[in-house]
Scaffold this motif. Structure first.
Motif, PDB file in Angstrom:
ATOM      1  N   ASN A 141       0.821  -1.217   0.000  1.00 27.82           N
ATOM      2  CA  ASN A 141       0.000   0.000   0.000  1.00 27.82           C
ATOM      3  C   ASN A 141       0.853   1.263   0.000  1.00 27.82           C
ATOM      4  OD1 ASN A 141      -2.391  -1.476  -0.005  1.00 27.82           O
ATOM      5  ND2 ASN A 141      -2.589  -1.440   2.221  1.00 27.82           N
ATOM      6  N   ALA A 142       1.945   1.253   0.756  1.00 28.98           N
ATOM      7  CA  ALA A 142       2.816   2.429   0.807  1.00 28.98           C
ATOM      8  C   ALA A 142       3.431   2.713  -0.557  1.00 28.98           C
ATOM      9  CB  ALA A 142       3.912   2.226   1.855  1.00 28.98           C
ATOM     10  N   ALA A 143       3.946   1.672  -1.206  1.00 30.59           N
ATOM     11  CA  ALA A 143       4.574   1.852  -2.513  1.00 30.59           C
ATOM     12  C   ALA A 143       3.554   2.318  -3.544  1.00 30.59           C
ATOM     13  CB  ALA A 143       5.244   0.561  -2.963  1.00 30.59           C
ATOM     14  N   HIS A 144       2.406   1.668  -3.565  1.00 32.41           N
ATOM     15  CA  HIS A 144       1.365   2.043  -4.521  1.00 32.41           C
ATOM     16  C   HIS A 144       0.903   3.478  -4.282  1.00 32.41           C
ATOM     17  CE1 HIS A 144      -2.719   2.221  -6.246  1.00 32.41           C
ATOM     18  NE2 HIS A 144      -2.110   1.588  -7.237  1.00 32.41           N
ATOM     19  N   SER A 145       0.676   3.829  -3.039  1.00 27.35           N
ATOM     20  CA  SER A 145       0.211   5.180  -2.708  1.00 27.35           C
ATOM     21  C   SER A 145       1.220   6.254  -3.116  1.00 27.35           C
ATOM     22  CB  SER A 145      -0.077   5.264  -1.204  1.00 27.35           C
ATOM     23  OG  SER A 145      -0.487   6.557  -0.844  1.00 27.35           O
ATOM     24  N   ALA A 146       2.499   6.006  -2.873  1.00 23.52           N
ATOM     25  CA  ALA A 146       3.531   6.988  -3.233  1.00 23.52           C
ATOM     26  C   ALA A 146       3.572   7.210  -4.740  1.00 23.52           C
ATOM     27  CB  ALA A 146       4.903   6.529  -2.732  1.00 23.52           C
ATOM     28  N   LEU A 147       3.575   6.127  -5.501  1.00 18.55           N
ATOM     29  CA  LEU A 147       3.647   6.288  -6.957  1.00 18.55           C
ATOM     30  C   LEU A 147       2.358   6.860  -7.531  1.00 18.55           C
ATOM     31  CD1 LEU A 147       6.270   4.617  -6.459  1.00 18.55           C
ATOM     32  CD2 LEU A 147       5.974   3.913  -8.820  1.00 18.55           C
ATOM     33  N   ALA A 148       1.225   6.513  -6.950  1.00 17.15           N
ATOM     34  CA  ALA A 148      -0.045   7.090  -7.399  1.00 17.15           C
ATOM     35  C   ALA A 148      -0.075   8.590  -7.142  1.00 17.15           C
ATOM     36  CB  ALA A 148      -1.216   6.400  -6.690  1.00 17.15           C
ATOM     37  N   ARG A 149       0.478   9.043  -6.018  1.00 19.32           N
ATOM     38  CA  ARG A 149       0.557  10.474  -5.727  1.00 19.32           C
ATOM     39  C   ARG A 149       1.493  11.187  -6.696  1.00 19.32           C
ATOM     40  NH1 ARG A 149       1.104  11.892   0.654  1.00 19.32           N
ATOM     41  NH2 ARG A 149      -1.002  11.289   1.261  1.00 19.32           N
ATOM     42  N   ALA A 150       2.636  10.571  -6.940  1.00 16.98           N
ATOM     43  CA  ALA A 150       3.661  11.205  -7.765  1.00 16.98           C
ATOM     44  C   ALA A 150       3.283  11.241  -9.243  1.00 16.98           C
ATOM     45  CB  ALA A 150       4.992  10.476  -7.584  1.00 16.98           C
ATOM     46  N   PHE A 151       2.629  10.190  -9.694  1.00 19.73           N
ATOM     47  CA  PHE A 151       2.309  10.071 -11.119  1.00 19.73           C
ATOM     48  C   PHE A 151       0.805   9.854 -11.256  1.00 19.73           C
ATOM     49  CE2 PHE A 151       6.604   8.320 -10.384  1.00 19.73           C
ATOM     50  CZ  PHE A 151       7.342   9.257 -11.096  1.00 19.73           C
ATOM     51  N   GLY A 152       0.055  10.927 -11.076  1.00 20.48           N
ATOM     52  CA  GLY A 152      -1.406  10.875 -11.013  1.00 20.48           C
ATOM     53  C   GLY A 152      -2.089  10.396 -12.277  1.00 20.48           C
ATOM     54  N   GLN A 153      -1.428  10.505 -13.407  1.00 19.13           N
ATOM     55  CA  GLN A 153      -2.027  10.078 -14.669  1.00 19.13           C
ATOM     56  C   GLN A 153      -1.660   8.633 -15.019  1.00 19.13           C
ATOM     57  OE1 GLN A 153      -4.340  11.953 -16.256  1.00 19.13           O
ATOM     58  NE2 GLN A 153      -4.073  13.195 -14.427  1.00 19.13           N
ATOM     59  N   THR A 154      -1.098   7.922 -14.064  1.00 23.90           N
ATOM     60  CA  THR A 154      -0.673   6.542 -14.293  1.00 23.90           C
ATOM     61  C   THR A 154      -1.497   5.591 -13.440  1.00 23.90           C
ATOM     62  OG1 THR A 154       1.579   7.281 -14.755  1.00 23.90           O
ATOM     63  CG2 THR A 154       1.300   4.964 -14.173  1.00 23.90           C
ATOM     64  N   GLN A 155      -1.930   4.519 -14.043  1.00 17.81           N
ATOM     65  CA  GLN A 155      -2.575   3.439 -13.302  1.00 17.81           C
ATOM     66  C   GLN A 155      -1.506   2.380 -13.080  1.00 17.81           C
ATOM     67  OE1 GLN A 155      -5.944   1.682 -15.254  1.00 17.81           O
ATOM     68  NE2 GLN A 155      -6.315   0.251 -13.588  1.00 17.81           N
ATOM     69  N   TRP A 156      -1.348   1.950 -11.824  1.00 16.58           N
ATOM     70  CA  TRP A 156      -0.271   1.029 -11.470  1.00 16.58           C
ATOM     71  C   TRP A 156      -0.784  -0.386 -11.297  1.00 16.58           C
ATOM     72  CZ3 TRP A 156       4.541   2.589 -12.040  1.00 16.58           C
ATOM     73  CH2 TRP A 156       4.775   3.963 -12.071  1.00 16.58           C
ATOM     74  N   GLN A 157      -0.180  -1.297 -12.046  1.00 18.09           N
ATOM     75  CA  GLN A 157      -0.397  -2.724 -11.847  1.00 18.09           C
ATOM     76  C   GLN A 157       0.621  -3.144 -10.785  1.00 18.09           C
ATOM     77  OE1 GLN A 157       0.579  -5.137 -15.232  1.00 18.09           O
ATOM     78  NE2 GLN A 157       0.350  -7.037 -14.088  1.00 18.09           N
ATOM     79  N   LEU A 158       0.155  -3.635  -9.656  1.00 15.26           N
ATOM     80  CA  LEU A 158       1.000  -3.925  -8.504  1.00 15.26           C
ATOM     81  C   LEU A 158       1.317  -5.412  -8.418  1.00 15.26           C
ATOM     82  CD1 LEU A 158       2.243  -2.705  -5.899  1.00 15.26           C
ATOM     83  CD2 LEU A 158       0.041  -3.095  -4.797  1.00 15.26           C
ATOM     84  N   GLU A 159       2.599  -5.723  -8.257  1.00 16.45           N
ATOM     85  CA  GLU A 159       3.020  -7.107  -8.050  1.00 16.45           C
ATOM     86  C   GLU A 159       3.900  -7.172  -6.811  1.00 16.45           C
ATOM     87  OE1 GLU A 159       5.587 -10.724 -10.126  1.00 16.45           O
ATOM     88  OE2 GLU A 159       4.859  -9.091 -11.388  1.00 16.45           O
ATOM     89  N   GLY A 160       3.471  -7.941  -5.824  1.00 15.42           N
ATOM     90  CA  GLY A 160       4.267  -8.161  -4.617  1.00 15.42           C
ATOM     91  C   GLY A 160       4.919  -9.521  -4.661  1.00 15.42           C
ATOM     92  N   LEU A 161       6.190  -9.553  -4.331  1.00 12.08           N
ATOM     93  CA  LEU A 161       6.937 -10.805  -4.388  1.00 12.08           C
ATOM     94  C   LEU A 161       7.875 -10.881  -3.190  1.00 12.08           C
ATOM     95  CD1 LEU A 161       7.652 -13.320  -6.158  1.00 12.08           C
ATOM     96  CD2 LEU A 161       9.447 -11.909  -7.175  1.00 12.08           C
ATOM     97  N   GLY A 162       7.762 -11.936  -2.409  1.00 14.02           N
ATOM     98  CA  GLY A 162       8.680 -12.139  -1.294  1.00 14.02           C
ATOM     99  C   GLY A 162      10.043 -12.564  -1.812  1.00 14.02           C
ATOM    100  N   VAL A 163      11.072 -11.817  -1.484  1.00 16.83           N
ATOM    101  CA  VAL A 163      12.438 -12.152  -1.888  1.00 16.83           C
ATOM    102  C   VAL A 163      13.347 -12.064  -0.666  1.00 16.83           C
ATOM    103  CG1 VAL A 163      12.169 -11.415  -4.290  1.00 16.83           C
ATOM    104  CG2 VAL A 163      12.976  -9.780  -2.582  1.00 16.83           C
ATOM    105  N   ALA A 164      14.445 -12.776  -0.708  1.00 14.68           N
ATOM    106  CA  ALA A 164      15.375 -12.815   0.419  1.00 14.68           C
ATOM    107  C   ALA A 164      16.129 -11.492   0.562  1.00 14.68           C
ATOM    108  CB  ALA A 164      16.358 -13.955   0.238  1.00 14.68           C
ATOM    109  N   SER A 165      16.397 -11.143   1.817  1.00 16.09           N
ATOM    110  CA  SER A 165      17.158  -9.923   2.099  1.00 16.09           C
ATOM    111  C   SER A 165      18.657 -10.189   2.195  1.00 16.09           C
ATOM    112  CB  SER A 165      16.683  -9.293   3.409  1.00 16.09           C
ATOM    113  OG  SER A 165      17.037 -10.123   4.508  1.00 16.09           O
ATOM    114  N   GLY A 166      19.016 -11.427   2.479  1.00 11.25           N
ATOM    115  CA  GLY A 166      20.427 -11.740   2.657  1.00 11.25           C
ATOM    116  C   GLY A 166      21.003 -11.243   3.966  1.00 11.25           C
ATOM    117  N   VAL A 167      20.131 -10.762   4.855  1.00 11.74           N
ATOM    118  CA  VAL A 167      20.570 -10.299   6.184  1.00 11.74           C
ATOM    119  C   VAL A 167      19.707 -11.004   7.230  1.00 11.74           C
ATOM    120  CG1 VAL A 167      21.360  -8.049   5.315  1.00 11.74           C
ATOM    121  CG2 VAL A 167      19.040  -8.265   6.216  1.00 11.74           C
TER     122      VAL A 167
END
Length: 185
Positions: free
Chosen positions: A17-43
């Motif tokens: 939600n945070a990522a989608h909200s930030a990009l939606a605010r910044a680029f108001g004329q863009t519709q964002w297709q959101l993909e969440g993927l769990g990946v390793a941090s290595g830490v």
């Protein structure tokens, strides 16, 4: 309206939600297709220093970019803990990339109670410790320690969103940052 893809290195609804909200605010004329993927941090599951936390975000971003090759933006968020001048804090590092350029920044810091800090330093993880302290379930998928300890004046989604909005400045004004602030991916 333009359709673009946003990949996030998490399936946690707060981070999505945070990522989608930030990009939606910044680029108001863009519709964002959101993909969440769990990946390793290595830490470690609970990063214990600023450096380890930043590395976790950067590692997640790299792994995400290798797994999702067709996104317009990639976002990775890593929460961590450290003592700063002897006092315990939690914060997150956020990395964002368009595949060509990358920006990395840190959220504000939240002071932690000494009892929580000692439990983290003994091997605990902040999310479950907050669940026990505030008698909640899966607090990190909601307002997090930030929401609980500030009586919801601030929450994880908001602080992540606002940090991402700050990191987007070079994309919003590329003529001012060209060759200057945008790091190489």
């Amino acid at each position: 309206m333009t359709l673009k893809k946003l990949a996030v290195a998490s399936r946690n609804p707060v981070k999505l939600n945070a990522a989608h909200s930030a990009l939606a605010r910044a680029f108001g004329q863009t519709q964002w297709q959101l993909e969440g993927l769990g990946v390793a941090s290595g830490v470690a599951e609970q990063p214990m220093t600023e450096a380890e936390t930043r590395l976790g975000a950067e590692n997640r971003l790299t792994a995400l970019r290798q797994s999702v090759v067709d996104a317009d933006f990639y976002v990775a968020i890593e929460g961590g803990y450290d003592r700063i001048q002897g006092l315990p804090y939690t914060f997150a590092y956020i990395a964002i990339s368009d595949g060509l350029h990358t920006q990395v920044g840190r959220t504000g810091t939240l002071p932690l109670p000494e009892s929580v800090a000692r439990a983290i330093e003994a091997g605990g993880e902040l999310g479950p410790l907050m669940d026990a302290l505030f008698q909640q379930n899966d607090i990190k998928q909601k307002g997090g320690a930030i929401g609980a300890l500030t009586d919801h004046l601030v929450d994880r989604t908001g602080i992540y969103r606002d940090t991402l909005c700050l990191l987007l400045a070079p994309w919003l004004h590329p003529e001012l940052y060209r060759g200057e602030a945008l790091g190489n991916a």
